[in-house]
Each structure stands twice: as C-alpha cells, then as structure tokens.
Write a protein that holds these residues in place. Structure first.
Motif, mmCIF file in Angstrom:
data_model
loop_
_atom_site.group_PDB
_atom_site.id
_atom_site.type_symbol
_atom_site.label_atom_id
_atom_site.label_comp_id
_atom_site.label_asym_id
_atom_site.label_seq_id
_atom_site.Cartn_x
_atom_site.Cartn_y
_atom_site.Cartn_z
ATOM 1 N N GLN A 14 42.501 39.714 35.391
ATOM 2 C CA GLN A 14 42.583 39.660 36.846
ATOM 3 C C GLN A 14 41.617 38.622 37.416
ATOM 4 O O GLN A 14 41.930 37.910 38.371
ATOM 5 N N PHE A 15 40.434 38.536 36.818
ATOM 6 C CA PHE A 15 39.415 37.603 37.291
ATOM 7 C C PHE A 15 39.873 36.159 37.104
ATOM 8 O O PHE A 15 39.631 35.310 37.957
ATOM 9 N N LYS A 16 40.556 35.892 35.982
ATOM 10 C CA LYS A 16 41.057 34.532 35.755
ATOM 11 C C LYS A 16 42.059 34.137 36.828
ATOM 12 O O LYS A 16 42.083 32.981 37.254
ATOM 13 N N LYS A 17 42.878 35.073 37.273
ATOM 14 C CA LYS A 17 43.813 34.779 38.355
ATOM 15 C C LYS A 17 43.046 34.360 39.609
ATOM 16 O O LYS A 17 43.425 33.407 40.296
ATOM 17 N N SER A 21 43.091 30.599 41.368
ATOM 18 C CA SER A 21 43.438 30.508 42.782
ATOM 19 C C SER A 21 42.311 29.821 43.550
ATOM 20 O O SER A 21 42.556 28.943 44.386
ATOM 21 N N ALA A 22 41.076 30.215 43.260
ATOM 22 C CA ALA A 22 39.927 29.622 43.947
ATOM 23 C C ALA A 22 39.768 28.151 43.587
ATOM 24 O O ALA A 22 39.385 27.332 44.438
ATOM 25 N N ALA A 23 40.067 27.798 42.344
ATOM 26 C CA ALA A 23 39.909 26.405 41.900
ATOM 27 C C ALA A 23 40.884 25.468 42.610
ATOM 28 O O ALA A 23 40.666 24.252 42.632
ATOM 29 N N ALA A 24 41.936 26.022 43.192
ATOM 30 C CA ALA A 24 42.888 25.194 43.944
ATOM 31 C C ALA A 24 42.291 24.724 45.268
ATOM 32 O O ALA A 24 42.772 23.753 45.856
ATOM 33 N N ASP A 25 41.243 25.389 45.725
ATOM 34 C CA ASP A 25 40.561 25.004 46.958
ATOM 35 C C ASP A 25 39.699 23.778 46.653
ATOM 36 O O ASP A 25 38.826 23.817 45.787
ATOM 37 N N LEU A 102 31.424 31.065 52.455
ATOM 38 C CA LEU A 102 32.346 31.672 53.402
ATOM 39 C C LEU A 102 33.767 31.795 52.863
ATOM 40 O O LEU A 102 34.617 32.399 53.501
ATOM 41 N N ASN A 103 34.018 31.243 51.708
ATOM 42 C CA ASN A 103 35.348 31.310 51.108
ATOM 43 C C ASN A 103 35.621 32.737 50.641
ATOM 44 O O ASN A 103 34.862 33.293 49.854
ATOM 45 N N PRO A 104 36.692 33.368 51.115
ATOM 46 C CA PRO A 104 36.973 34.770 50.743
ATOM 47 C C PRO A 104 37.187 34.955 49.243
ATOM 48 O O PRO A 104 36.877 36.008 48.692
ATOM 49 N N GLN A 105 37.687 33.924 48.578
ATOM 50 C CA GLN A 105 37.888 34.041 47.137
ATOM 51 C C GLN A 105 36.553 34.131 46.396
ATOM 52 O O GLN A 105 36.435 34.834 45.400
#
Length: 142
Positions: A14-17, A21-25, A102-105
């Motif tokens: 789950q953490f890798k997901k 997702s965060a790395a796309a930011d 401040l990034n929610p991810q």
C-alpha cells in the motif's frame, strides 16, 4: 513473526502505491530528500523481502536453527530497519520544505511509515526473543 512480516508486506504494498502517486507530483519529484527517502525505502523493502524468505524457509522445515536466525537478524532484518531509519530521516528532511510539507500525500506517507516502523520493531523483538529462547546451552568443561 511470519504473521508480522506478512502484515508488513501488506503495508509495504500500500505504501508503494502512495509513493508512486506522490512521485508524480513535480514538487516532490524534484526534492532531493524525497528522492533519497524513496531510495532508502526501496532498499528497506529489498531487505525485508529477503528476510521473509528466510522465515518461510525456516517455518517449512519446522526447524529454527540458531545460526540461521542470528544471520537473519543481523543481515536482513536489521539492515531493513537501518534503511527504514534512513528513509524516515530523508522524509523528515523533505518535510522541512513548505511546499512538500503541505502535500497531502506526504502527510499520508509520514503516517504510514511510522506504522511500518512499529511493525519492524516488533519483528526485531520477536526475532530477539526466539534467539534468546533457542540459545545453545553453554558447554561445561571438565
């Protein structure tokens, strides 16, 4: 212990997901500490998966050999914990950047890795207990 390691696998998956997702930011992807966090986290998963393999092999043959368990603790479980600590340190450094903080991810990643750190500690404690209970009796000299 195997149950804890399987639970940790679930958390890792789950953490890798969340990480991908965060790395796309772009803000996160350009943050050096966040990139270091990812590198150390992936190294942690490598060691964790190897240590689980040892545990499953030991369970299948129903024999926990003291030297094997000690090697498991030293070479994989503690190495995984060390990489996790490095990952956490870099995540904490990344959070110092206001845009990252401040990034929610990032908030979700931070909470999840603290939970995984707790499970890793329980894995280490379980292995240490097994080692303490299976320590060979000292040989008495004549």
């Amino acid at each position: 212990m195997l149950a804890l390691m399987k639970l940790q696998n679930s958390y890792i998956h789950q953490f890798k997901k969340l990480i991908f997702s965060a790395a796309a930011d772009v803000t996160l992807a350009n943050n050096q500490d966040f990139c270091e966090f990812i590198a150390h986290f992936l190294e942690f998963t490598h060691y964790h998966y190897n240590s689980e393999g040892y545990s499953q092999a030991a369970q299948l043959v129903q024999a926990y050999h003291y030297i094997l368990m000690e090697k498991l603790l030293d070479s994989h479980v503690l190495a995984a914990a060390e990489q996790m600590e490095l990952a956490i340190g870099h995540l904490e450094m990344a959070v110092l950047d206001k845009q990252v903080r401040l990034n929610p991810q990032i908030i979700m990643l931070n909470q999840c890795i603290l939970l995984m750190e707790e499970i890793q500690l329980k894995i280490i404690e379980s292995l240490e207990a097994i080692l303490a209970n299976s320590r060979p009796a000292p040989q008495l000299q004549n």
